[in-house]
Design a protein around this motif. Structure first.
Motif, PDB file in Angstrom:
ATOM      1  N   ASN A   5       0.822  -1.201   0.000  1.00  0.00           N
ATOM      2  CA  ASN A   5       0.000   0.000   0.000  1.00  0.00           C
ATOM      3  C   ASN A   5       0.863   1.261   0.000  1.00  0.00           C
ATOM      4  O   ASN A   5       0.352   2.354  -0.183  1.00  0.00           O
ATOM      5  N   GLU A   6       2.149   1.107   0.222  1.00  0.00           N
ATOM      6  CA  GLU A   6       3.069   2.238   0.299  1.00  0.00           C
ATOM      7  C   GLU A   6       3.375   2.796  -1.091  1.00  0.00           C
ATOM      8  O   GLU A   6       3.269   2.102  -2.087  1.00  0.00           O
ATOM      9  N   SER A   7       3.777   4.065  -1.111  1.00  0.00           N
ATOM     10  CA  SER A   7       4.245   4.702  -2.345  1.00  0.00           C
ATOM     11  C   SER A   7       5.766   4.682  -2.342  1.00  0.00           C
ATOM     12  O   SER A   7       6.390   5.109  -1.371  1.00  0.00           O
ATOM     13  N   ILE A   8       6.360   4.215  -3.411  1.00  0.00           N
ATOM     14  CA  ILE A   8       7.813   4.160  -3.489  1.00  0.00           C
ATOM     15  C   ILE A   8       8.353   5.571  -3.729  1.00  0.00           C
ATOM     16  O   ILE A   8       7.920   6.260  -4.654  1.00  0.00           O
ATOM     17  N   LEU A   9       9.274   5.987  -2.856  1.00  0.00           N
ATOM     18  CA  LEU A   9       9.896   7.302  -2.967  1.00  0.00           C
ATOM     19  C   LEU A   9      11.206   7.251  -3.733  1.00  0.00           C
ATOM     20  O   LEU A   9      11.516   8.142  -4.513  1.00  0.00           O
ATOM     21  N   ASN A  10      11.997   6.190  -3.488  1.00  0.00           N
ATOM     22  CA  ASN A  10      13.302   6.091  -4.126  1.00  0.00           C
ATOM     23  C   ASN A  10      13.831   4.672  -4.004  1.00  0.00           C
ATOM     24  O   ASN A  10      13.336   3.886  -3.197  1.00  0.00           O
ATOM     25  N   ALA A  11      14.834   4.378  -4.782  1.00  0.00           N
ATOM     26  CA  ALA A  11      15.514   3.084  -4.712  1.00  0.00           C
ATOM     27  C   ALA A  11      17.012   3.346  -4.830  1.00  0.00           C
ATOM     28  O   ALA A  11      17.432   4.234  -5.581  1.00  0.00           O
ATOM     29  N   TYR A  12      17.796   2.604  -4.063  1.00  0.00           N
ATOM     30  CA  TYR A  12      19.239   2.794  -4.014  1.00  0.00           C
ATOM     31  C   TYR A  12      19.965   1.464  -4.145  1.00  0.00           C
ATOM     32  O   TYR A  12      19.490   0.442  -3.657  1.00  0.00           O
ATOM     33  N   VAL A  39      12.871   2.795  -0.583  1.00  0.00           N
ATOM     34  CA  VAL A  39      12.330   3.672   0.461  1.00  0.00           C
ATOM     35  C   VAL A  39      10.898   4.022   0.083  1.00  0.00           C
ATOM     36  O   VAL A  39      10.618   4.388  -1.067  1.00  0.00           O
ATOM     37  N   MET A  40       9.982   3.915   1.066  1.00  0.00           N
ATOM     38  CA  MET A  40       8.556   4.087   0.802  1.00  0.00           C
ATOM     39  C   MET A  40       7.899   5.034   1.789  1.00  0.00           C
ATOM     40  O   MET A  40       8.330   5.151   2.932  1.00  0.00           O
ATOM     41  N   GLN A  41       6.818   5.682   1.366  1.00  0.00           N
ATOM     42  CA  GLN A  41       5.931   6.465   2.226  1.00  0.00           C
ATOM     43  C   GLN A  41       4.756   5.566   2.566  1.00  0.00           C
ATOM     44  O   GLN A  41       4.116   5.013   1.679  1.00  0.00           O
ATOM     45  N   ARG A  42       4.492   5.406   3.855  1.00  0.00           N
ATOM     46  CA  ARG A  42       3.413   4.530   4.315  1.00  0.00           C
ATOM     47  C   ARG A  42       2.087   5.276   4.390  1.00  0.00           C
ATOM     48  O   ARG A  42       2.059   6.499   4.439  1.00  0.00           O
ATOM     49  N   GLU A  43       0.992   4.542   4.435  1.00  0.00           N
ATOM     50  CA  GLU A  43      -0.341   5.153   4.549  1.00  0.00           C
ATOM     51  C   GLU A  43      -0.521   5.914   5.860  1.00  0.00           C
ATOM     52  O   GLU A  43      -1.287   6.857   5.931  1.00  0.00           O
ATOM     53  N   LEU A  46       4.176   7.665   7.978  1.00  0.00           N
ATOM     54  CA  LEU A  46       5.570   7.356   8.256  1.00  0.00           C
ATOM     55  C   LEU A  46       6.234   6.838   6.986  1.00  0.00           C
ATOM     56  O   LEU A  46       5.579   6.567   5.994  1.00  0.00           O
ATOM     57  N   CYS A  47       7.546   6.722   7.039  1.00  0.00           N
ATOM     58  CA  CYS A  47       8.288   6.133   5.931  1.00  0.00           C
ATOM     59  C   CYS A  47       8.887   4.804   6.389  1.00  0.00           C
ATOM     60  O   CYS A  47       8.941   4.518   7.584  1.00  0.00           O
ATOM     61  N   SER A  48       9.318   4.015   5.443  1.00  0.00           N
ATOM     62  CA  SER A  48       9.977   2.750   5.761  1.00  0.00           C
ATOM     63  C   SER A  48      10.922   2.415   4.618  1.00  0.00           C
ATOM     64  O   SER A  48      10.876   3.019   3.554  1.00  0.00           O
ATOM     65  N   TYR A  49      11.798   1.439   4.896  1.00  0.00           N
ATOM     66  CA  TYR A  49      12.668   0.950   3.833  1.00  0.00           C
ATOM     67  C   TYR A  49      12.666  -0.567   3.856  1.00  0.00           C
ATOM     68  O   TYR A  49      12.388  -1.196   4.868  1.00  0.00           O
ATOM     69  N   TYR A  67      15.006  -5.336 -12.439  1.00  0.00           N
ATOM     70  CA  TYR A  67      13.766  -5.684 -11.735  1.00  0.00           C
ATOM     71  C   TYR A  67      14.120  -6.146 -10.327  1.00  0.00           C
ATOM     72  O   TYR A  67      15.279  -6.417 -10.021  1.00  0.00           O
ATOM     73  N   VAL A  68      13.117  -6.209  -9.447  1.00  0.00           N
ATOM     74  CA  VAL A  68      13.337  -6.691  -8.085  1.00  0.00           C
ATOM     75  C   VAL A  68      13.406  -8.209  -8.137  1.00  0.00           C
ATOM     76  O   VAL A  68      12.436  -8.877  -8.485  1.00  0.00           O
ATOM     77  N   TYR A  69      14.564  -8.740  -7.801  1.00  0.00           N
ATOM     78  CA  TYR A  69      14.856 -10.181  -7.868  1.00  0.00           C
ATOM     79  C   TYR A  69      14.408 -10.901  -6.600  1.00  0.00           C
ATOM     80  O   TYR A  69      13.874 -11.995  -6.646  1.00  0.00           O
ATOM     81  N   SER A  70      14.651 -10.273  -5.445  1.00  0.00           N
ATOM     82  CA  SER A  70      14.225 -10.866  -4.175  1.00  0.00           C
ATOM     83  C   SER A  70      13.993  -9.753  -3.158  1.00  0.00           C
ATOM     84  O   SER A  70      14.530  -8.656  -3.285  1.00  0.00           O
ATOM     85  N   ILE A  71      13.175 -10.056  -2.163  1.00  0.00           N
ATOM     86  CA  ILE A  71      12.830  -9.106  -1.103  1.00  0.00           C
ATOM     87  C   ILE A  71      13.155  -9.746   0.233  1.00  0.00           C
ATOM     88  O   ILE A  71      12.694 -10.854   0.522  1.00  0.00           O
ATOM     89  N   ASP A  72      13.967  -9.051   1.038  1.00  0.00           N
ATOM     90  CA  ASP A  72      14.272  -9.537   2.379  1.00  0.00           C
ATOM     91  C   ASP A  72      13.058  -9.311   3.266  1.00  0.00           C
ATOM     92  O   ASP A  72      12.255  -8.404   3.026  1.00  0.00           O
ATOM     93  N   SER A  73      12.904 -10.118   4.294  1.00  0.00           N
ATOM     94  CA  SER A  73      11.721 -10.029   5.147  1.00  0.00           C
ATOM     95  C   SER A  73      11.737  -8.768   5.994  1.00  0.00           C
ATOM     96  O   SER A  73      12.772  -8.342   6.483  1.00  0.00           O
ATOM     97  N   GLY A  74      10.570  -8.171   6.144  1.00  0.00           N
ATOM     98  CA  GLY A  74      10.354  -7.072   7.074  1.00  0.00           C
ATOM     99  C   GLY A  74      10.783  -5.699   6.607  1.00  0.00           C
ATOM    100  O   GLY A  74      11.881  -5.514   6.137  1.00  0.00           O
ATOM    101  N   GLN A  75       9.853  -4.760   6.746  1.00  0.00           N
ATOM    102  CA  GLN A  75      10.161  -3.361   6.503  1.00  0.00           C
ATOM    103  C   GLN A  75      10.639  -2.729   7.803  1.00  0.00           C
ATOM    104  O   GLN A  75      10.190  -3.098   8.873  1.00  0.00           O
ATOM    105  N   GLU A  76      11.527  -1.770   7.674  1.00  0.00           N
ATOM    106  CA  GLU A  76      12.021  -1.031   8.828  1.00  0.00           C
ATOM    107  C   GLU A  76      11.482   0.391   8.749  1.00  0.00           C
ATOM    108  O   GLU A  76      11.543   1.029   7.695  1.00  0.00           O
ATOM    109  N   LYS A  77      10.916   0.911   9.875  1.00  0.00           N
ATOM    110  CA  LYS A  77      10.395   2.276   9.896  1.00  0.00           C
ATOM    111  C   LYS A  77      11.551   3.265   9.808  1.00  0.00           C
ATOM    112  O   LYS A  77      12.654   2.999  10.253  1.00  0.00           O
ATOM    113  N   LEU A  78      11.237   4.436   9.241  1.00  0.00           N
ATOM    114  CA  LEU A  78      12.233   5.448   8.976  1.00  0.00           C
ATOM    115  C   LEU A  78      11.578   6.824   9.138  1.00  0.00           C
ATOM    116  O   LEU A  78      10.448   7.021   8.713  1.00  0.00           O
ATOM    117  N   ASP A  79      12.286   7.760   9.745  1.00  0.00           N
ATOM    118  CA  ASP A  79      11.812   9.132   9.875  1.00  0.00           C
ATOM    119  C   ASP A  79      11.804   9.768   8.490  1.00  0.00           C
ATOM    120  O   ASP A  79      12.847   9.867   7.850  1.00  0.00           O
TER     121      ASP A  79
END
Length: 84
Positions: A5-12, A39-43, A46-49, A67-79
């Protein structure tokens, strides 16, 4: 694809080098991948990565679109004020 549900802000890219993918039987190069962060903006405002791996398929001459090959488990909150 992940139904986030998050909006992607950036990718690094956070890796230092690509890892080559090869066919297990022939050893022929099929692509490459590297560690990254999305990095994403949450509903909730807050932000998360999220740690991910980006990849590119190889056609024998050129690398294709990343493309995104794999996703590690769990988002981390970010200011969000720390996000550029």
């Amino acid at each position: 694809k992940e139904s986030w549900n998050e909006s992607i802000l950036n990718a690094y890219i956070r890796g230092n080098d690509w890892t080559i993918l090869r066919n297990k039987l022939t050893g022929i190069q099929t692509g490459r991948y590297i560690a990254g962060v999305i990095v994403m903006q949450r509903e909730d405002g807050l932000c998360s990565y999220q740690s991910v791996h980006f990849a590119q398929q190889y056609n024998g001459a050129d690398y294709q679109q990343a493309y995104v090959y794999s996703i590690d488990s769990g988002q981390e909150k970010l200011d969000c004020s720390k996000v550029n």
